[in-house]
Design a protein around this motif. Structure first.
Motif, PDB file in Angstrom:
ATOM      1  N   ASN A  59       0.840  -1.201   0.000  1.00 21.09           N
ATOM      2  CA  ASN A  59       0.000   0.000   0.000  1.00 21.09           C
ATOM      3  C   ASN A  59       0.871   1.247   0.000  1.00 21.09           C
ATOM      4  O   ASN A  59       0.918   1.984   0.983  1.00 21.09           O
ATOM      5  N   PRO A  60       1.559   1.516  -1.127  1.00 24.71           N
ATOM      6  CA  PRO A  60       2.447   2.685  -1.157  1.00 24.71           C
ATOM      7  C   PRO A  60       1.655   3.979  -1.017  1.00 24.71           C
ATOM      8  O   PRO A  60       0.665   4.185  -1.704  1.00 24.71           O
ATOM      9  N   GLN A  61       2.117   4.835  -0.108  1.00 24.18           N
ATOM     10  CA  GLN A  61       1.401   6.081   0.151  1.00 24.18           C
ATOM     11  C   GLN A  61       2.280   7.317   0.013  1.00 24.18           C
ATOM     12  O   GLN A  61       1.781   8.433   0.074  1.00 24.18           O
ATOM     13  N   MET A  62       3.584   7.115  -0.160  1.00 22.19           N
ATOM     14  CA  MET A  62       4.466   8.274  -0.267  1.00 22.19           C
ATOM     15  C   MET A  62       5.674   7.969  -1.147  1.00 22.19           C
ATOM     16  O   MET A  62       5.997   6.799  -1.404  1.00 22.19           O
ATOM     17  N   TYR A  97      -0.381   4.592  -8.977  1.00 22.42           N
ATOM     18  CA  TYR A  97      -0.763   4.233  -7.609  1.00 22.42           C
ATOM     19  C   TYR A  97      -1.535   5.391  -6.977  1.00 22.42           C
ATOM     20  O   TYR A  97      -0.931   6.266  -6.333  1.00 22.42           O
ATOM     21  N   PRO A  98      -2.839   5.422  -7.129  1.00 22.98           N
ATOM     22  CA  PRO A  98      -3.648   6.504  -6.542  1.00 22.98           C
ATOM     23  C   PRO A  98      -3.553   6.604  -5.027  1.00 22.98           C
ATOM     24  O   PRO A  98      -3.951   7.616  -4.446  1.00 22.98           O
ATOM     25  N   SER A  99      -3.029   5.580  -4.388  1.00 21.00           N
ATOM     26  CA  SER A  99      -2.867   5.602  -2.928  1.00 21.00           C
ATOM     27  C   SER A  99      -1.777   6.579  -2.479  1.00 21.00           C
ATOM     28  O   SER A  99      -1.712   6.940  -1.298  1.00 21.00           O
ATOM     29  N   ILE A 100      -0.913   7.029  -3.407  1.00 23.78           N
ATOM     30  CA  ILE A 100       0.179   7.935  -3.042  1.00 23.78           C
ATOM     31  C   ILE A 100      -0.364   9.340  -2.805  1.00 23.78           C
ATOM     32  O   ILE A 100      -0.954   9.949  -3.700  1.00 23.78           O
TER      33      ILE A 100
END
Length: 221
Positions: A56-59, A162-165
């Motif tokens: 879950n890449p966020q940054m 990756y929209p989670s970033i």
């Protein structure tokens, strides 16, 4: 003493998400079972996560290498295990070597180092959620315009994929507790930290300006 390594470049399609595809040269080749095992050990020890996956890449964290060129960079990063002599301040906290997802050479050429599904060891407290981008440079003043543009393009592509970033920081900002990204901080050893200066205030300001002006992209810091 650094171990010399030969540079073998393979073409790798990183992936396709929602119609977007991008490719970079894969300079490490296939990740060894040893590096995967050591990464899993590090993730379990520092984040209580029994995995080597980055799920879950966020940054995104921007770095520079403090090396002169690609060959000297790979001599440091290619071994699976961290050198006890070169980084004693890190070695007691895990055996896996420093690892990032991308290297950006001084002419702007981008190389993939680690696969995007794998966690790297590049930013204390955030490796479980962060992609790492290393720019090859001895210091901030050696960073080039080509690297700046390559970083902006790469950040945009990763965010699209990756929209989670939601966060973008320079390595020197990682322990700034007042910034939004710090809510993601997770570390089982509270005194495990190092002082960082890369890539510097000016580079990050210009990168954020370029992302906003050329791509309409604003991420939290």
């Amino acid at each position: 003493m650094l171990r010399k390594v030969s540079i073998v470049v393979f073409c790798l399609i990183v992936g396709v998400w929602g119609g977007l595809s991008f490719s970079y040269s894969n300079i490490l080749g296939e990740v060894s079972e040893k590096r995967l095992s050591l990464t899993r050990e590090y993730m379990k020890d520092h984040y209580s996560l029994d995995t080597y996956l980055l799920t879950n890449p966020q940054m995104i964290v921007i770095h520079y290498t403090v090396t002169r060129d690609l060959a000297s960079t790979l001599a440091i990063l290619a071994p699976d295990e961290l050198s006890q002599k070169s980084r004693p301040e890190l070695a007691s906290f895990g055996k896996v070597n420093i690892g990032v997802h991308f290297l950006v050479d001084r002419d702007g050429t981008v190389y993939q180092f680690l696969p995007l599904w794998m966690a790297g060891r590049h930013t204390i407290g955030f490796n479980h959620v962060a992609f790492g981008i290393e720019n090859i440079a001895l210091s901030e003043r050696y960073l080039t315009e080509a690297q700046l543009r390559a970083n902006a393009r790469l950040v945009k592509e990763l965010v699209d994929a990756y929209p989670s970033i939601k966060y973008l920081i320079g390595h020197h900002e990682y322990m700034q507790t007042n910034l939004p990204h710090f809510q993601l901080y997770r570390e089982n050893y509270p005194h495990y930290r190092t002082e960082k200066f890369d890539p510097g205030v000016v580079f990050m300001r210009r990168l954020r300006e370029m992302l906003k002006q050329e791509y309409g992209l604003e991420l939290l810091d």
